[in-house]
Design a protein around this motif. Structure first.
Motif, PDB file in Angstrom:
ATOM      1  N   GLN A  23      13.116   6.391  -1.094  1.00  0.00           N
ATOM      2  CA  GLN A  23      12.265   5.363  -0.499  1.00  0.00           C
ATOM      3  C   GLN A  23      11.192   6.017   0.345  1.00  0.00           C
ATOM      4  OE1 GLN A  23      14.479   2.113   1.119  1.00  0.00           O
ATOM      5  NE2 GLN A  23      12.691   1.086   1.988  1.00  0.00           N
ATOM      6  N   THR A  61       9.112  -1.217   0.211  1.00  0.00           N
ATOM      7  CA  THR A  61       9.977  -2.291   0.689  1.00  0.00           C
ATOM      8  C   THR A  61      11.317  -2.273  -0.014  1.00  0.00           C
ATOM      9  OG1 THR A  61       9.019  -3.840  -0.915  1.00  0.00           O
ATOM     10  CG2 THR A  61       8.015  -3.758   1.291  1.00  0.00           C
ATOM     11  N   VAL A  62      11.435  -1.480  -1.098  1.00  0.00           N
ATOM     12  CA  VAL A  62      12.697  -1.323  -1.819  1.00  0.00           C
ATOM     13  C   VAL A  62      12.880   0.149  -2.167  1.00  0.00           C
ATOM     14  CG1 VAL A  62      12.658  -3.645  -2.799  1.00  0.00           C
ATOM     15  CG2 VAL A  62      11.630  -1.746  -4.078  1.00  0.00           C
ATOM     16  N   ASP A  88      19.014  -3.261  -1.722  1.00  0.00           N
ATOM     17  CA  ASP A  88      17.864  -2.728  -2.454  1.00  0.00           C
ATOM     18  C   ASP A  88      16.979  -1.846  -1.587  1.00  0.00           C
ATOM     19  OD1 ASP A  88      16.585  -4.601  -0.875  1.00  0.00           O
ATOM     20  OD2 ASP A  88      15.790  -5.781  -2.542  1.00  0.00           O
ATOM     21  N   THR A  89      17.484  -1.449  -0.405  1.00  0.00           N
ATOM     22  CA  THR A  89      16.806  -0.455   0.437  1.00  0.00           C
ATOM     23  C   THR A  89      17.817   0.621   0.811  1.00  0.00           C
ATOM     24  OG1 THR A  89      17.322  -1.470   2.579  1.00  0.00           O
ATOM     25  CG2 THR A  89      15.354  -2.283   1.412  1.00  0.00           C
TER      26      THR A  89
END
Length: 202
Positions: free
Chosen positions: A165, A170-171, A190-191
């Motif tokens: 990331q 944002t993900v 999802d992060t």
């Protein structure tokens, strides 16, 4: 040609670095490369280049508890280098079925499970024709979580346990899997922060 592999990613523990070549005063003006921090704001380009042309036949990790049970080490850190493999690294990767690879060094900031060294370097399978020089500015500074298994004096990374990331993402992004492929017990993580929290709660 699209290749389908089964299994995990080979890894070792090493350190490495890079240098910049100065431009003389009399040299003709050349485009100035973007700072590494800017080029590493998103992991999308890096993971797309690494994973292009590769697909894995695997069972998704069922839950954070399963990730702990099936892995020997789960680390969080930042990418510091991407380079071509040594002859020994290339030979080991080919024995595992991977013809094309790059080598990525990660400085470990936190250990989510197990005991880690200060840095781990993962040999990443790629599609054919990947230019290592293009990957370095895309990867340097990216946050990463890697779920690893011991293989003698080396490591292997779970296919859906390798996530990146950037500072403006944002993900999280994976080179070989997508966050939505994680089963329901992951709670829609999802992060990297959500993935790490799920691991810690397990």
């Amino acid at each position: 040609m699209r290749r389908v592999f089964a299994g995990a990613l080979v890894a070792a523990v090493v350190l490495s670095g890079c240098a910049r070549q100065p431009i003389g005063d009399s040299a003709a003006a050349e485009p100035t490369p973007l700072p590494l921090a800017i080029e590493a704001e998103s992991a999308a380009a890096f993971t797309a280049k690494v994973g292009r042309g590769i697909a894995f036949d695997y069972e998704p990790t069922a839950s954070p508890s399963a990730a702990r049970e099936s892995g020997d080490l789960i680390v969080e850190g930042a990418v510091t280098d991407v380079r071509a493999p040594s002859d020994a690294e290339r030979s080991t990767a080919r024995e595992s079925g991977y013809d094309d690879t790059v080598v990525m060094t990660v400085n470990v900031a936190d250990t989510l499970d197990g005991e880690a060294s200060a840095a781990v370097t993962i040999v990443l399978p790629t599609g054919p024709g990947v230019d290592v020089a293009e990957l370095l500015p895309l990867a340097t500074g990216l946050r990463v979580i890697a779920a690893l298994n011991a293989r003698g004096d080396r490591w292997s990374a779970q296919i859906d346990g390798l996530w990146f990331q950037g500072s403006r993402d944002t993900v999280m992004h994976g080179p070989y899997a997508e966050p939505w492929e994680l089963p329901e017990p992951w709670g829609g993580a999802d992060t990297l922060d959500e993935y790490a929290a799920a691991i810690r709660r397990a």
